[in-house]
Design an enzyme around this catalytic site. Structure first.
Site, PDB file in Angstrom:
ATOM      1  N   ASN A   1      12.937   5.453   7.493  1.00 37.50           N
ATOM      2  CA  ASN A   1      13.547   4.423   8.329  1.00 37.50           C
ATOM      3  C   ASN A   1      12.612   3.226   8.437  1.00 37.50           C
ATOM      4  O   ASN A   1      11.425   3.405   8.740  1.00 37.50           O
ATOM      5  CB  ASN A   1      13.825   4.965   9.726  1.00 37.50           C
ATOM      6  CG  ASN A   1      14.963   5.970   9.711  1.00 37.50           C
ATOM      7  OD1 ASN A   1      15.975   5.735   9.104  1.00 37.50           O
ATOM      8  ND2 ASN A   1      14.796   7.095  10.392  1.00 37.50           N
TER       9      ASN A   1
ATOM     10  N   HIS B   1      14.439   4.956  -0.497  1.00 38.65           N
ATOM     11  CA  HIS B   1      13.764   6.264  -0.390  1.00 38.65           C
ATOM     12  C   HIS B   1      12.783   6.464  -1.506  1.00 38.65           C
ATOM     13  O   HIS B   1      12.879   5.802  -2.535  1.00 38.65           O
ATOM     14  CB  HIS B   1      14.808   7.393  -0.417  1.00 38.65           C
ATOM     15  CG  HIS B   1      15.693   7.369   0.786  1.00 38.65           C
ATOM     16  ND1 HIS B   1      17.059   7.235   0.701  1.00 38.65           N
ATOM     17  CD2 HIS B   1      15.404   7.408   2.093  1.00 38.65           C
ATOM     18  CE1 HIS B   1      17.572   7.224   1.926  1.00 38.65           C
ATOM     19  NE2 HIS B   1      16.586   7.319   2.785  1.00 38.65           N
TER      20      HIS B   1
ATOM     21  N   LYS C   1       0.869  -1.164   0.000  1.00 42.56           N
ATOM     22  CA  LYS C   1       0.000   0.000   0.000  1.00 42.56           C
ATOM     23  C   LYS C   1       0.911   1.220   0.000  1.00 42.56           C
ATOM     24  O   LYS C   1       1.829   1.307   0.817  1.00 42.56           O
ATOM     25  CB  LYS C   1      -0.852  -0.064   1.275  1.00 42.56           C
ATOM     26  CG  LYS C   1      -2.056   0.795   1.303  1.00 42.56           C
ATOM     27  CD  LYS C   1      -3.100   0.452   0.261  1.00 42.56           C
ATOM     28  CE  LYS C   1      -4.250   1.403   0.401  1.00 42.56           C
ATOM     29  NZ  LYS C   1      -4.899   1.287   1.711  1.00 42.56           N
ATOM     30  N   HIS C   2       0.673   2.157  -0.907  1.00 41.43           N
ATOM     31  CA  HIS C   2       1.508   3.357  -1.008  1.00 41.43           C
ATOM     32  C   HIS C   2       3.003   3.032  -0.947  1.00 41.43           C
ATOM     33  O   HIS C   2       3.753   3.579  -0.144  1.00 41.43           O
ATOM     34  CB  HIS C   2       1.138   4.380   0.060  1.00 41.43           C
ATOM     35  CG  HIS C   2      -0.167   5.050  -0.241  1.00 41.43           C
ATOM     36  ND1 HIS C   2      -0.302   5.973  -1.248  1.00 41.43           N
ATOM     37  CD2 HIS C   2      -1.377   4.889   0.296  1.00 41.43           C
ATOM     38  CE1 HIS C   2      -1.566   6.359  -1.306  1.00 41.43           C
ATOM     39  NE2 HIS C   2      -2.247   5.716  -0.387  1.00 41.43           N
TER      40      HIS C   2
END
Ligand SMILES: NC(=O)c1ncn([C@@H]2O[C@H](COP(=O)(O)O)[C@@H](O)[C@H]2O)c1NC=O
Length: 521
Positions: free
Chosen positions: A422, A521, A280-281
């Site tokens: 993180n 990232h 999800k996302h």
């Protein structure tokens, strides 16, 4: 729209060329051709004139010079409606060439061979072919140029409908294809040679030419006000979102493609048994192994049922009907992807016509090395894709993880690689218990993983924990102990490693260092 009277055919990839040339000959087209192509056509009983006979100049220098002659390029570039051009052509005995059918020496296939030498690569740089393609494409008002055998049928169909002519619209479309093709060809050469400047094998070329081809236009990008399209590599080598075949459902959106890529690349890491990843996302919200896909899915779902709603689900085995039914009966799902999909699963998913069902094919156990790209304003970051798992796993605490803990540590470590930094992942028995993603502080990611577990009614005590990068302070371990974490996997490398190890020892936690960080990232 002029009738084609003369064609020059010179192809390395001879797919479909005999049938195409035969039909051209039936139209009364005179065929000029080069060595190997001419031989093949003649063997098949098609009348051909050698280019060398037409130019009055032999093929020479091991084929390096075959078609590089003013009688060829004059015949391609001379403008038919320019009286001065026509007169000049006549003066020099240059006949108009109305069609060029050329495909190039296989440079990319040659350099893809592991033992390809610089000499092999250089000999596979086509010179005469691109030169003819570019001449013909420039003069596309009068010349038809075919670089791809997939276009033979359409060109013939048009000639049949028009008594042997090809329209200027088609010529223009074919010419655009040529420049896309020669740009990609030169890009491949400059990238490959750029890595071999001097005798040194450079990792990254001084200039980078990137060529992708459009797979689809999209309704919009990440947000509805952003226009978008999906481009894929021209020579796809590994099963991926880019090779996936959509079996049913609404059109894939920009976010669907990005999230499906994340889910699929994550599930690819699990090779030993059935696995399921729900994303999800861009973050995995549930990952699990199981005795079969159904069990893997049920366990992955139970990590975070709330987030799994509207998620993307990826599997590493053929999707079966029972698992497909469990999904569509239980939840709203955007995309399901698997290497293969059974006929029964296709039937089950058909009851939810909007669900996008994708089959991508099987992937090799060892991923193929590639680069990742990230745009920044005015630039492009290029790096090796993060395909490795760890350098050297070693226990740093007094207590060594037992076998079950080690299995779970390696499982959560694989998951953490795919969680945005993180990243903290709690897991037990081959299933995620809580995932803390994308926080600016590692402590908060750990808190979120615990909250998630609590919300899902899962027990953290007895779980293991993975952290994508080192713990800068001992508080990470103190908090883990409070939560009941039994073992930890992390890269190590902090200046306070000693302090962190001491904290683990105080709490009886077993900890391993991987020596490799996996920021994402
Ligand atoms: N040197 C030349 O003048 C030349 N003209 C055409 N070619 C290439 O020769 C190939 C076909 O050769 P053959 O017909 O001999 O199989 C084609 O890929 C064509 O692009 C050439 N080869 C390389 O540059």
């Amino acid at each position: 729209m002029a009738v084609i009277k003369r064609a020059l055919i010179s192809v390395s990839d001879k797919t479909g060329i005999v049938g195409f040339a035969r039909e051209l000959a039936d139209f009364g087209v005179e065929i000029l051709s080069t060595g190997g192509t001419a031989n093949l056509l003649r063997q098949e009983g098609i009348a051909v004139k050698d280019v060398s006979e037409y130019t009055g100049f032999p093929e020479m220098l091991d084929g390096r010079v075959k078609t590089l002659h003013p009688k060829v390029h004059g015949g391609l570039l001379g403008m038919r409606d320019n009286p001065a051009h026509v007169a000049k052509m006549k003066e020099h005995g240059i006949e108009p060439i109305d069609m060029v059918v050329v495909n190039l020496y296989p440079f990319e296939a040659t350099v893809a061979k592991p033992d390809c030498s610089l000499e092999d690569a250089i000999e596979n740089i086509d010179i005469g072919g691109p030169t003819m393609l570019r001449s013909a494409a420039k003069n596309n008002r009068d010349v038809t140029v075919v670089v791809n055998h997939a276009d033979y049928a359409q060109v013939l169909a048009e000639m049949k409908g028009s008594g042997g002519a090809v329209s200027r619209t088609t010529n223009f479309r074919l010419a655009v294809k040529v420049y896309q093709h020669t740009a990609a060809y030169d890009g491949a050469i400059s990238n490959w040679l750029g890595q071999r400047m001097g005798d040194e094998l450079a990792e990254f070329s001084d200039t980078l030419t990137v060529q992708f081809k459009k797979a689809q236009d999209m309704r919009y990008g990440e947000n509805p006000h952003q226009k978008a399209a999906f481009y894929v590599e021209r020579n796809l080598r590994e099963a991926s979102i880019s090779t996936a075949r959509q079996l049913q459902g609404k059109e894939l959106s920009y976010n669907n493609i990005a999230d499906t890529d994340a889910a699929l690349e994550c599930v690819k890491q699990f090779v030993e048994g059935p696995a399921c990843v729900i994303v999800k996302h861009a973050n995995p919200c549930g990952v699990a192994l199981g005795a079969n896909l159904l069990e893997a899915y049920n366990r992955a779902f139970s990590t975070d049922p709330e987030s799994a709603f509207g998620g993307i689900i990826a599997f590493n085995r053929e999707l079966d009907g029972t698992t497909a039914k469990a999904i569509v009966d239980r939840q709203f799902v955007e995309v399901i992807i698997a290497p293969a999909v059974s006929a029964e699963a296709v039937e089950v998913v058909a009851t939810k016509k909007n669900v996008r069902l994708l089959e991508c094919g099987y992937w090799p156990q060892e991923p193929i090395a590639r680069h990742d790209y990230k745009r920044v304003n005015g630039g492009l970051l290029v790096q090796d894709a993060d395909l490795l798992l760890s350098g050297d796993i070693r226990t740093v605490t007094k207590r060594t993880p037992n076998e079950a803990e080690m299995r779970d540590l390696l499982f959560t470590w694989r998951v953490a690689k795919f969680v945005k930094s993180n990243a903290i992942v709690y897991g037990k028995d081959g299933m995620t218990i809580g995932v803390g993603a994308g926080q600016m502080s590692r402590v908060n990611s750990a808190r979120i993983a615990a909250i998630k577990a609590d919300l899902a009614g899962l027990e953290v005590p007895g779980s293991v924990m993975a952290s994508d990068a080192f713990f800068p302070f001992r508080d990470g371990l103190d908090n883990a102990a409070k939560a009941g974490i039994r073992a930890v996997i992390q890269p190590g490398g902090s200046i306070r490693d000693e302090e962190v190890i001491a904290a683990a020892d105080e709490h009886g936690i077993a900890m391993v260092f991987t020596g490799m960080r996996h920021f994402r990232h």
